[in-house]
Design a protein around this motif. Sequence first.
Motif, PDB file in Angstrom:
ATOM      1  N   ARG A 126      12.898  53.350  96.260  1.00 43.42           N
ATOM      2  CA  ARG A 126      11.943  52.360  96.766  1.00 43.42           C
ATOM      3  C   ARG A 126      10.945  51.841  95.722  1.00 43.42           C
ATOM      4  NH1 ARG A 126       8.919  53.838 102.351  1.00 43.42           N
ATOM      5  NH2 ARG A 126       8.986  55.884 101.394  1.00 43.42           N
ATOM      6  N   PHE A 127      10.484  52.729  94.832  1.00 42.22           N
ATOM      7  CA  PHE A 127       9.440  52.319  93.892  1.00 42.22           C
ATOM      8  C   PHE A 127       9.929  52.282  92.445  1.00 42.22           C
ATOM      9  CE2 PHE A 127       7.230  53.829  97.672  1.00 42.22           C
ATOM     10  CZ  PHE A 127       6.383  52.749  97.916  1.00 42.22           C
ATOM     11  N   ASP A 128      11.224  52.145  92.253  1.00 39.98           N
ATOM     12  CA  ASP A 128      11.779  52.085  90.890  1.00 39.98           C
ATOM     13  C   ASP A 128      11.050  51.039  90.050  1.00 39.98           C
ATOM     14  OD1 ASP A 128      13.612  53.990  90.440  1.00 39.98           O
ATOM     15  OD2 ASP A 128      15.365  52.794  90.980  1.00 39.98           O
ATOM     16  N   GLY A 129      10.485  51.478  88.927  1.00 38.20           N
ATOM     17  CA  GLY A 129       9.851  50.540  88.000  1.00 38.20           C
ATOM     18  C   GLY A 129       8.498  50.019  88.446  1.00 38.20           C
ATOM     19  N   LYS A 130       8.030  50.447  89.612  1.00 39.75           N
ATOM     20  CA  LYS A 130       6.722  49.973  90.099  1.00 39.75           C
ATOM     21  C   LYS A 130       5.597  50.780  89.436  1.00 39.75           C
ATOM     22  CE  LYS A 130       8.387  47.210  93.349  1.00 39.75           C
ATOM     23  NZ  LYS A 130       8.393  45.772  93.121  1.00 39.75           N
ATOM     24  N   ILE A 131       4.453  50.127  89.287  1.00 36.87           N
ATOM     25  CA  ILE A 131       3.281  50.781  88.695  1.00 36.87           C
ATOM     26  C   ILE A 131       2.268  51.025  89.814  1.00 36.87           C
ATOM     27  CG2 ILE A 131       1.540  50.680  86.879  1.00 36.87           C
ATOM     28  CD1 ILE A 131       4.408  50.255  85.825  1.00 36.87           C
ATOM     29  N   ALA A 132       1.874  52.282  89.978  1.00 43.16           N
ATOM     30  CA  ALA A 132       0.938  52.631  91.057  1.00 43.16           C
ATOM     31  C   ALA A 132      -0.296  53.319  90.483  1.00 43.16           C
ATOM     32  CB  ALA A 132       1.630  53.551  92.065  1.00 43.16           C
ATOM     33  N   LEU A 133      -1.446  52.942  90.996  1.00 45.14           N
ATOM     34  CA  LEU A 133      -2.705  53.606  90.649  1.00 45.14           C
ATOM     35  C   LEU A 133      -3.216  54.327  91.890  1.00 45.14           C
ATOM     36  CD1 LEU A 133      -5.300  54.188  88.990  1.00 45.14           C
ATOM     37  CD2 LEU A 133      -6.103  51.889  89.616  1.00 45.14           C
ATOM     38  N   ILE A 134      -3.501  55.620  91.724  1.00 42.53           N
ATOM     39  CA  ILE A 134      -4.015  56.425  92.839  1.00 42.53           C
ATOM     40  C   ILE A 134      -5.350  57.006  92.405  1.00 42.53           C
ATOM     41  CG2 ILE A 134      -3.624  58.471  94.270  1.00 42.53           C
ATOM     42  CD1 ILE A 134      -0.609  58.066  93.821  1.00 42.53           C
ATOM     43  N   THR A 135      -6.440  56.582  93.032  1.00 42.36           N
ATOM     44  CA  THR A 135      -7.724  57.196  92.694  1.00 42.36           C
ATOM     45  C   THR A 135      -7.840  58.506  93.471  1.00 42.36           C
ATOM     46  OG1 THR A 135      -8.943  56.034  94.432  1.00 42.36           O
ATOM     47  CG2 THR A 135      -8.806  54.957  92.274  1.00 42.36           C
ATOM     48  N   GLY A 136      -8.390  59.523  92.814  1.00 43.99           N
ATOM     49  CA  GLY A 136      -8.460  60.832  93.468  1.00 43.99           C
ATOM     50  C   GLY A 136      -7.073  61.422  93.625  1.00 43.99           C
ATOM     51  N   GLY A 137      -6.354  61.512  92.517  1.00 43.83           N
ATOM     52  CA  GLY A 137      -4.974  62.010  92.580  1.00 43.83           C
ATOM     53  C   GLY A 137      -4.824  63.453  92.141  1.00 43.83           C
ATOM     54  N   THR A 138      -5.939  64.188  92.073  1.00 44.09           N
ATOM     55  CA  THR A 138      -5.829  65.556  91.561  1.00 44.09           C
ATOM     56  C   THR A 138      -5.565  66.594  92.643  1.00 44.09           C
ATOM     57  OG1 THR A 138      -8.217  65.898  91.735  1.00 44.09           O
ATOM     58  CG2 THR A 138      -7.388  65.082  89.616  1.00 44.09           C
ATOM     59  N   SER A 139      -5.801  66.243  93.895  1.00 44.52           N
ATOM     60  CA  SER A 139      -5.536  67.226  94.948  1.00 44.52           C
ATOM     61  C   SER A 139      -5.269  66.514  96.273  1.00 44.52           C
ATOM     62  CB  SER A 139      -6.712  68.216  95.091  1.00 44.52           C
ATOM     63  OG  SER A 139      -7.819  67.581  95.665  1.00 44.52           O
ATOM     64  N   GLY A 140      -4.882  67.302  97.262  1.00 47.86           N
ATOM     65  CA  GLY A 140      -4.759  66.808  98.628  1.00 47.86           C
ATOM     66  C   GLY A 140      -3.841  65.597  98.777  1.00 47.86           C
ATOM     67  N   ILE A 141      -4.322  64.620  99.536  1.00 48.60           N
ATOM     68  CA  ILE A 141      -3.506  63.458  99.911  1.00 48.60           C
ATOM     69  C   ILE A 141      -3.138  62.625  98.673  1.00 48.60           C
ATOM     70  CG2 ILE A 141      -3.562  61.291 101.216  1.00 48.60           C
ATOM     71  CD1 ILE A 141      -5.496  62.838 103.215  1.00 48.60           C
ATOM     72  N   GLY A 142      -4.071  62.490  97.745  1.00 49.14           N
ATOM     73  CA  GLY A 142      -3.800  61.703  96.537  1.00 49.14           C
ATOM     74  C   GLY A 142      -2.711  62.332  95.697  1.00 49.14           C
ATOM     75  N   LEU A 143      -2.793  63.642  95.529  1.00 49.45           N
ATOM     76  CA  LEU A 143      -1.774  64.352  94.728  1.00 49.45           C
ATOM     77  C   LEU A 143      -0.409  64.274  95.408  1.00 49.45           C
ATOM     78  CD1 LEU A 143      -1.146  66.188  92.263  1.00 49.45           C
ATOM     79  CD2 LEU A 143      -1.736  68.153  93.707  1.00 49.45           C
ATOM     80  N   ALA A 144      -0.377  64.469  96.717  1.00 50.28           N
ATOM     81  CA  ALA A 144       0.908  64.402  97.444  1.00 50.28           C
ATOM     82  C   ALA A 144       1.506  62.996  97.365  1.00 50.28           C
ATOM     83  CB  ALA A 144       0.706  64.811  98.906  1.00 50.28           C
ATOM     84  N   THR A 145       0.627  61.983  97.368  1.00 49.65           N
ATOM     85  CA  THR A 145       1.132  60.607  97.267  1.00 49.65           C
ATOM     86  C   THR A 145       1.672  60.342  95.861  1.00 49.65           C
ATOM     87  OG1 THR A 145      -0.450  59.923  98.956  1.00 49.65           O
ATOM     88  CG2 THR A 145       0.537  58.170  97.628  1.00 49.65           C
ATOM     89  N   ALA A 146       0.996  60.899  94.861  1.00 47.40           N
ATOM     90  CA  ALA A 146       1.510  60.773  93.489  1.00 47.40           C
ATOM     91  C   ALA A 146       2.911  61.380  93.401  1.00 47.40           C
ATOM     92  CB  ALA A 146       0.560  61.453  92.512  1.00 47.40           C
ATOM     93  N   ARG A 147       3.065  62.571  93.981  1.00 44.70           N
ATOM     94  CA  ARG A 147       4.382  63.245  93.978  1.00 44.70           C
ATOM     95  C   ARG A 147       5.436  62.354  94.646  1.00 44.70           C
ATOM     96  NH1 ARG A 147       6.036  66.769  91.099  1.00 44.70           N
ATOM     97  NH2 ARG A 147       7.343  64.988  90.704  1.00 44.70           N
ATOM     98  N   ARG A 148       5.063  61.818  95.803  1.00 40.59           N
ATOM     99  CA  ARG A 148       6.002  61.010  96.581  1.00 40.59           C
ATOM    100  C   ARG A 148       6.434  59.751  95.812  1.00 40.59           C
ATOM    101  NH1 ARG A 148       8.089  61.092 102.210  1.00 40.59           N
ATOM    102  NH2 ARG A 148       9.334  59.214 102.141  1.00 40.59           N
ATOM    103  N   LEU A 149       5.453  59.056  95.234  1.00 38.15           N
ATOM    104  CA  LEU A 149       5.781  57.811  94.523  1.00 38.15           C
ATOM    105  C   LEU A 149       6.569  58.101  93.241  1.00 38.15           C
ATOM    106  CD1 LEU A 149       2.607  55.562  95.019  1.00 38.15           C
ATOM    107  CD2 LEU A 149       4.603  55.811  96.479  1.00 38.15           C
ATOM    108  N   LEU A 150       6.233  59.201  92.574  1.00 35.85           N
ATOM    109  CA  LEU A 150       7.019  59.584  91.388  1.00 35.85           C
ATOM    110  C   LEU A 150       8.460  59.883  91.791  1.00 35.85           C
ATOM    111  CD1 LEU A 150       4.474  61.946  89.580  1.00 35.85           C
ATOM    112  CD2 LEU A 150       5.398  59.819  88.630  1.00 35.85           C
TER     113      LEU A 150
END
Length: 249
Positions: A3-27
Amino acid sequence: MTRFDGKIALITGGTSGIGLATARRLLDEGAHVVITGRGQAGLDKALATLDSPRVTAVAADTGSLDDIDRLMSVVAEKHGRLDVLFANAGVGTFKPFAEITPEDFDGSVDVNFKGLFFTVQRSLPLLADGGSIVINASWTLHRGLPTATLYSATKAAVHNLARTVAAELGPRGIRVNSVSPGYIGTRMSDEAMGEEGQRAAAAETLAGRIGTSEETAAAVAFLAGGDASYVNGQDLVVDGGLLGSIPVA
Ligand SMILES: NC(=O)c1ccc[n+]([C@@H]2O[C@H](COP(=O)([O-])OP(=O)(O)OC[C@H]3O[C@@H](n4cnc5c(N)ncnc54)[C@H](OP(=O)(O)O)[C@@H]3O)[C@@H](O)[C@H]2O)c1
């Protein structure tokens, strides 16, 4: 092809919790991800957890306009554009309304509202047409929770921001939605509610348990991606049935 091949995503507050899980998911779904947090130690830990050549960590305090501008410069230099912004960084002050001080007010508003507002605004020059912004709000914007006056007001403000910015960015094909997590097991809820509070919260939901960061990340990924191409200016509540129904006793 994911779904996100080649897309660039910025996640503020990506060190824990929901932000970190979203980083994992998008990666996992092919994106290049930039995460932020206030301290290098937290960022280093997140980088080790995510363990991907497609993740970049930037120390940036959402409460600082200078940091927000510096963050956007780093994204511009590294990637040249943004396809997804998840404005997630947030803090919670929970105490009775009568006890909220001006310092509490500034501390929460500076991050949850002012910082988020300018994060969205300053990302605009980088956001590609057809991109997507997801703002992390909260179920408390829909239902009164004692001790949450300040927190809930900031979350109501940012949901409204999502709707209004969506209206402005419609012509560019940029969708703007908010997500409203219910009770989710993270550092914030550990600190705000403790174990007993989370047990009581679980009993209030139809699911009979509090939610996970990964369940929230799945909803964020939905809003951020093409599956939500006709979803705009909305708030997606991810709460295990907390708002909608009363569990059978
Ligand atoms: N957990 C819930 O039940 C729940 C429910 C509804 C909404 N939410 C929302 O979800 C979002 C994420 O919270 P969480 O539950 O995942 O809690 P969390 O695990 O404590 O995560 C908070 C994240 O925000 C970052 N952060 C906090 N202040 C920041 C600042 N000034 N600048 C940059 N980053 C900052 C933290 O990074 P550092 O500590 O490394 O700076 C961390 O990565 C928040 O907006 C919260 O309001 C949570």
